[in-house]
Scaffold this motif. Structure first.
Motif, PDB file in Angstrom:
ATOM      1  N   HIS A   1       2.590 -37.280  -8.289  1.00 41.73           N
ATOM      2  CA  HIS A   1       1.389 -36.949  -9.060  1.00 41.73           C
ATOM      3  C   HIS A   1       0.517 -36.087  -8.159  1.00 41.73           C
ATOM      4  O   HIS A   1       0.148 -36.516  -7.057  1.00 41.73           O
ATOM      5  CB  HIS A   1       0.648 -38.219  -9.463  1.00 41.73           C
ATOM      6  CG  HIS A   1      -0.630 -37.969 -10.202  1.00 41.73           C
ATOM      7  ND1 HIS A   1      -0.697 -37.884 -11.585  1.00 41.73           N
ATOM      8  CD2 HIS A   1      -1.901 -37.773  -9.746  1.00 41.73           C
ATOM      9  CE1 HIS A   1      -1.949 -37.663 -11.948  1.00 41.73           C
ATOM     10  NE2 HIS A   1      -2.701 -37.590 -10.853  1.00 41.73           N
ATOM     11  N   VAL A   2       0.183 -34.883  -8.615  1.00 42.26           N
ATOM     12  CA  VAL A   2      -0.483 -33.915  -7.739  1.00 42.26           C
ATOM     13  C   VAL A   2      -1.909 -33.639  -8.194  1.00 42.26           C
ATOM     14  O   VAL A   2      -2.169 -33.338  -9.357  1.00 42.26           O
ATOM     15  CB  VAL A   2       0.303 -32.593  -7.672  1.00 42.26           C
ATOM     16  CG1 VAL A   2      -0.388 -31.620  -6.712  1.00 42.26           C
ATOM     17  CG2 VAL A   2       1.736 -32.842  -7.208  1.00 42.26           C
ATOM     18  N   ILE A   3      -2.831 -33.734  -7.234  1.00 40.61           N
ATOM     19  CA  ILE A   3      -4.244 -33.407  -7.428  1.00 40.61           C
ATOM     20  C   ILE A   3      -4.519 -32.164  -6.588  1.00 40.61           C
ATOM     21  O   ILE A   3      -4.057 -32.074  -5.445  1.00 40.61           O
ATOM     22  CB  ILE A   3      -5.141 -34.560  -6.937  1.00 40.61           C
ATOM     23  CG1 ILE A   3      -4.687 -35.894  -7.532  1.00 40.61           C
ATOM     24  CG2 ILE A   3      -6.602 -34.282  -7.250  1.00 40.61           C
ATOM     25  CD1 ILE A   3      -4.646 -37.021  -6.546  1.00 40.61           C
ATOM     26  N   GLY A   4      -5.237 -31.201  -7.118  1.00 40.46           N
ATOM     27  CA  GLY A   4      -5.508 -29.980  -6.365  1.00 40.46           C
ATOM     28  C   GLY A   4      -6.958 -29.564  -6.451  1.00 40.46           C
ATOM     29  O   GLY A   4      -7.533 -29.540  -7.545  1.00 40.46           O
ATOM     30  N   THR A   5      -7.563 -29.240  -5.318  1.00 41.54           N
ATOM     31  CA  THR A   5      -8.940 -28.737  -5.335  1.00 41.54           C
ATOM     32  C   THR A   5      -8.926 -27.215  -5.416  1.00 41.54           C
ATOM     33  O   THR A   5      -8.049 -26.555  -4.870  1.00 41.54           O
ATOM     34  CB  THR A   5      -9.737 -29.168  -4.091  1.00 41.54           C
ATOM     35  OG1 THR A   5      -9.203 -28.519  -2.924  1.00 41.54           O
ATOM     36  CG2 THR A   5      -9.688 -30.677  -3.914  1.00 41.54           C
TER      37      THR A   5
ATOM     38  N   ASP B   1      -1.329 -31.975 -11.828  1.00 41.30           N
ATOM     39  CA  ASP B   1      -1.726 -32.980 -12.812  1.00 41.30           C
ATOM     40  C   ASP B   1      -3.240 -33.079 -12.958  1.00 41.30           C
ATOM     41  O   ASP B   1      -3.749 -33.314 -14.050  1.00 41.30           O
ATOM     42  CB  ASP B   1      -1.177 -34.350 -12.399  1.00 41.30           C
ATOM     43  CG  ASP B   1       0.339 -34.379 -12.364  1.00 41.30           C
ATOM     44  OD1 ASP B   1       0.944 -34.363 -13.445  1.00 41.30           O
ATOM     45  OD2 ASP B   1       0.908 -34.392 -11.256  1.00 41.30           O
ATOM     46  N   ARG B   2      -3.955 -32.898 -11.844  1.00 38.80           N
ATOM     47  CA  ARG B   2      -5.416 -33.041 -11.907  1.00 38.80           C
ATOM     48  C   ARG B   2      -6.109 -31.995 -11.022  1.00 38.80           C
ATOM     49  O   ARG B   2      -6.418 -32.243  -9.860  1.00 38.80           O
ATOM     50  CB  ARG B   2      -5.815 -34.459 -11.463  1.00 38.80           C
ATOM     51  CG  ARG B   2      -7.329 -34.757 -11.461  1.00 38.80           C
ATOM     52  CD  ARG B   2      -7.984 -34.434 -12.801  1.00 38.80           C
ATOM     53  NE  ARG B   2      -9.307 -35.031 -12.952  1.00 38.80           N
ATOM     54  CZ  ARG B   2     -10.464 -34.362 -12.846  1.00 38.80           C
ATOM     55  NH1 ARG B   2     -10.455 -33.066 -12.559  1.00 38.80           N
ATOM     56  NH2 ARG B   2     -11.610 -34.987 -13.027  1.00 38.80           N
ATOM     57  N   PRO B   3      -6.324 -30.797 -11.588  1.00 41.74           N
ATOM     58  CA  PRO B   3      -7.119 -29.817 -10.841  1.00 41.74           C
ATOM     59  C   PRO B   3      -8.569 -30.287 -10.760  1.00 41.74           C
ATOM     60  O   PRO B   3      -9.105 -30.822 -11.729  1.00 41.74           O
ATOM     61  CB  PRO B   3      -7.005 -28.543 -11.685  1.00 41.74           C
ATOM     62  CG  PRO B   3      -5.879 -28.793 -12.647  1.00 41.74           C
ATOM     63  CD  PRO B   3      -5.855 -30.262 -12.873  1.00 41.74           C
ATOM     64  N   ILE B   4      -9.202 -30.091  -9.595  1.00 42.97           N
ATOM     65  CA  ILE B   4     -10.622 -30.408  -9.429  1.00 42.97           C
ATOM     66  C   ILE B   4     -11.341 -29.149  -8.981  1.00 42.97           C
ATOM     67  O   ILE B   4     -11.130 -28.664  -7.866  1.00 42.97           O
ATOM     68  CB  ILE B   4     -10.846 -31.516  -8.374  1.00 42.97           C
ATOM     69  CG1 ILE B   4     -10.048 -32.774  -8.720  1.00 42.97           C
ATOM     70  CG2 ILE B   4     -12.338 -31.845  -8.271  1.00 42.97           C
ATOM     71  CD1 ILE B   4     -10.136 -33.852  -7.644  1.00 42.97           C
ATOM     72  N   ASN B   5     -12.164 -28.614  -9.853  1.00 39.02           N
ATOM     73  CA  ASN B   5     -12.992 -27.457  -9.519  1.00 39.02           C
ATOM     74  C   ASN B   5     -14.233 -27.981  -8.793  1.00 39.02           C
ATOM     75  O   ASN B   5     -15.133 -28.552  -9.415  1.00 39.02           O
ATOM     76  CB  ASN B   5     -13.383 -26.703 -10.785  1.00 39.02           C
ATOM     77  CG  ASN B   5     -14.316 -25.527 -10.529  1.00 39.02           C
ATOM     78  OD1 ASN B   5     -14.717 -25.263  -9.390  1.00 39.02           O
ATOM     79  ND2 ASN B   5     -14.669 -24.810 -11.575  1.00 39.02           N
TER      80      ASN B   5
END
Length: 254
Positions: A76-80, A96-100
């Motif tokens: 599960h990948v989160i990316g800033t 899965d969860r980009p964070i701007n």
């Protein structure tokens, strides 16, 4: 893969050269960025299915590959990232969860949505984000440092972190911080490139390239545009790897 850059032509030892199918900008993304992500994740991340991976600067030259390779490992990948455009790009490559971080508080998102922490952090920003990443590690978590761009322009070349509390934080979680420098793994670059090229040619790996179309001065063409390209990189506005097109079908990468 040898020292030296920002030149129209250069001479390197044959054993430092890596063959590519043709002269295309996308292959430049693999030489350093792709290989760094491929080897560092394979050697240091200990990825396994279902683990949570946080990639900082996820839409950049190296981050894009860390996202995709982690997804291939069924994580599960989160990316800033720093814009909605980059967030959309990350979704297209499987994040899965980009964070701007311009519109969301990264720390708050991680605490709310991942209260047990993340298993692996792929970190290239440094400074405050490094500290945040350490705090976000799960028990037995691994933080891989492949750069610290926030400190590249400082007089000392260092990115300030709150290192005093680091030993205690790592000990409490049995966590680790691991540095990765591609030159120490050069013997493995050809094998990594072979796999990356197969994935690229088979359409299983996106190689995002930024030629400067959205930069104030337009496309990065010619050696004289290298200065603009470097400035553009430090603004953090690029999506994918920045490539400068040089005359005579020669290209240089940043």
């Amino acid at each position: 893969m040898a020292p030296g850059s920002f030149a129209e032509y250069t001479v390197v030892p044959a054993n430092m050269a890596l063959p590519v199918p043709s002269v295309k900008p996308k292959y430049l993304t693999l030489l350093v960025s792709g290989s760094t992500a491929y080897i560092s994740l394979a050697k240091l991340a200990e990825l396994s299915q279902g683990q949570r991976v946080l990639v900082t600067a996820a839409a950049g030259g190296t981050g894009q590959f860390a996202v995709q390779l982690s997804k291939r490992a069924k994580c599960h990948v989160i990316g800033t990232c720093s814009s909605e455009e980059k967030s959309s790009f990350l979704k297209t490559i499987g994040c899965d969860r980009p964070i701007n971080y311009k519109t969301e508080d990264v720390k708050a998102v991680l605490q709310r949505e991942y209260p047990e922490g993340v298993d692996v952090v792929y970190e290239s920003v440094g400074g405050a984000l490094f500290d945040l990443a350490v705090d976000a590690l799960a028990t037995k978590g691994r933080l891989i440092v492949i750069g610290f761009i926030s400190g590249y322009q400082s007089p000392t070349g260092l990115s300030p972190i709150k290192a005093g509390a680091l030993p205690a934080k790592l000990l409490r979680k049995s966590a680790s911080v691991r540095g990765f420098f591609l030159n120490h793994y050069f013997s493995q670059c050809q094998a990594a490139m072979d796999d990356l090229l197969k994935l690229c040619e088979g359409g299983e790996l996106a190689c995002g390239v930024d030629l400067g179309e959205r930069s104030p001065g337009g496309l990065f063409t010619g050696l004289e545009s290298v200065f603009r390209a470097v400035d553009y990189m430090y603004t953090g506005k690029n999506t994918g790897k920045i490539v400068v097109e040089l005359p005579h079908s020669v290209s240089s990468k940043l």
